[in-house]
Design an enzyme around this catalytic site. Sequence first.
Site, PDB file in Angstrom:
ATOM      1  N   HIS A  82      67.159  56.312  36.567  1.00  0.00           N
ATOM      2  CA  HIS A  82      65.967  56.021  35.774  1.00  0.00           C
ATOM      3  C   HIS A  82      65.682  54.520  35.811  1.00  0.00           C
ATOM      4  CE1 HIS A  82      63.114  57.555  32.720  1.00  0.00           C
ATOM      5  NE2 HIS A  82      63.093  56.300  32.332  1.00  0.00           N
ATOM      6  N   ASP A 161      60.804  61.705  21.615  1.00  0.00           N
ATOM      7  CA  ASP A 161      60.517  60.553  22.481  1.00  0.00           C
ATOM      8  C   ASP A 161      59.089  60.619  22.999  1.00  0.00           C
ATOM      9  OD1 ASP A 161      60.987  58.283  24.338  1.00  0.00           O
ATOM     10  OD2 ASP A 161      60.725  59.848  25.825  1.00  0.00           O
ATOM     11  N   ARG A 168      54.111  54.199  20.485  1.00  0.00           N
ATOM     12  CA  ARG A 168      54.523  52.824  20.834  1.00  0.00           C
ATOM     13  C   ARG A 168      53.527  52.199  21.796  1.00  0.00           C
ATOM     14  NH1 ARG A 168      59.800  53.839  23.529  1.00  0.00           N
ATOM     15  NH2 ARG A 168      59.851  51.602  23.915  1.00  0.00           N
ATOM     16  N   SER A 183      64.822  55.684  23.990  1.00  0.00           N
ATOM     17  CA  SER A 183      63.835  56.499  24.700  1.00  0.00           C
ATOM     18  C   SER A 183      64.399  56.989  26.033  1.00  0.00           C
ATOM     19  CB  SER A 183      62.565  55.651  24.919  1.00  0.00           C
ATOM     20  OG  SER A 183      61.748  56.199  25.908  1.00  0.00           O
ATOM     21  N   LYS A 187      66.282  61.048  26.918  1.00  0.00           N
ATOM     22  CA  LYS A 187      65.801  61.941  27.982  1.00  0.00           C
ATOM     23  C   LYS A 187      66.900  62.226  28.991  1.00  0.00           C
ATOM     24  CE  LYS A 187      62.342  59.209  28.863  1.00  0.00           C
ATOM     25  NZ  LYS A 187      61.218  58.412  28.436  1.00  0.00           N
TER      26      LYS A 187
HETATM   27  N1  URA Z   1      60.756  54.076  30.106  1.00  0.00           N
HETATM   28  C1  URA Z   1      60.982  54.990  29.149  1.00  0.00           C
HETATM   29  O1  URA Z   1      61.212  56.157  29.438  1.00  0.00           O
HETATM   30  N2  URA Z   1      60.956  54.594  27.859  1.00  0.00           N
HETATM   31  C2  URA Z   1      60.724  53.329  27.505  1.00  0.00           C
HETATM   32  O2  URA Z   1      60.732  53.045  26.330  1.00  0.00           O
HETATM   33  C3  URA Z   1      60.476  52.367  28.513  1.00  0.00           C
HETATM   34  C4  URA Z   1      60.498  52.768  29.816  1.00  0.00           C
END
Ligand code: URA
Length: 434
Positions: A82, A161, A168, A183, A187
């Site tokens: 990620h 999220d 946000r 966040s 995930k």
């Molecule tokens: N990517 C994400 O999934 N969440 C964030 O808060 C920032 C980047």
Amino acid sequence: MRMYDVILKKRRGEELTTEEIDYFIQGFTKGEIPDYQASALLMAIFFKSMNKRETADLTMAMVNSGEQYNLDRINGIKVDKHSTGGVGDSISIVLTPMVAALGVPVAKMSGRGLGHTGGTIDKLEAFNGFSVELTEEEFIKNVNNIGIAIAGQTTDLAPADKKLYALRDVTATVDNMSLIASSIMSKKIASGADGIVLDVKVGEGAFMKTPEDARALAREMVDIGKHVGRETVAVISDMDQPLGFAIGNSLEIIEAIETLKGNGPKDLLELALTIGSNMLMIAKKAYNIEEGKKLLLETIENGKAIEKLKEFVKAQGGDPNMIDDLDLFPKAKYKLEVKSKRAGFISKIHAERVGIIAMELGAGRATKDSVIDLSVGIVLGKKRGEEVKEGEVLATVYANSKEKGERAVEKLLQEIVISDSYIETIPLIYEIIK
Ligand code: URA
């Protein structure tokens, strides 16, 4: 418990309890806590921060807000990747076919673009017919059959999220360490991989602007991952200029394909090899980074990576012939060159502003409901540190509206800065945090 008291407590800079964090996440996910109170708490967190314990609690509350995937039906050690978000970042598309070609199952949930940053899911849709909506069955079947599946975040995975992120995004509370860490990690934990490699971007085009902040975010996420038994590694990489040359959905896919054919930009390949070798090490397919890089490069040389990309695109309904015939990708009507007004050295390419220019051309979403134009974007002609002559092409703009294209050319002339003398380059990879 009252949401008012939770907000007030954080506004005063006090530590929230596990119960208070759970109360907020559960209430907000169910729609019992309104957006205005959630926004107020987010802003209080932004200014007063959360400590490590609060961040870990927030992460787990978000994991528990929805389903957790069980990937036990997929054989082998599943490693996810990620990025914290960047400009021109098509790493996932370069990297996952290489890793999968070496027998590491890739079961990946990816996101759409956010603000000035692009998203893998949007980019993949540049393949005609490609579907990012897979049922759990299809997802698992594809990983078991061909070793790779990439899907969008479903509504049942960390729904807190999904809702919080949207809030946000419009309340200027994205770039907070605890909020980003929770966040991303919620995930990744909910989607069930055994190991996680994080690409933490640093620089002007990243949410973390300084190496210190990037390091702290990386440490926070690695510790959360380890705490829940997932081997987690973070690579801190440069986002002070866009990655590679292309910015825009089909343009980035074409660049990723060229990279898998052995003709890609150096920085894109180098970062993909570094993240990929860390994935191989977690999956016990390589002993060290050098061995990992060698194995990954072999998949480019022997054509296995590009074959894997074709299998993957076909399995998700896309047209694999586009990989051999790049002319099949959506094309913009206008192609305009940005020519240098002077000779010198490129001292800065303002990544965030270049990302915004691409977004304004239609490559990203200005609002949540905007429809992306897959064909438009920017291809840089030069990168930081390179010498440039007067009249040389600094970038090419791909647009479907002449006015928008011309405006982008004007703006890019401001954002690609040329100086008289050579400027020290910034490292591509700062540090690897385990
Ligand atoms: N990517 C994400 O999934 N969440 C964030 O808060 C920032 C980047």
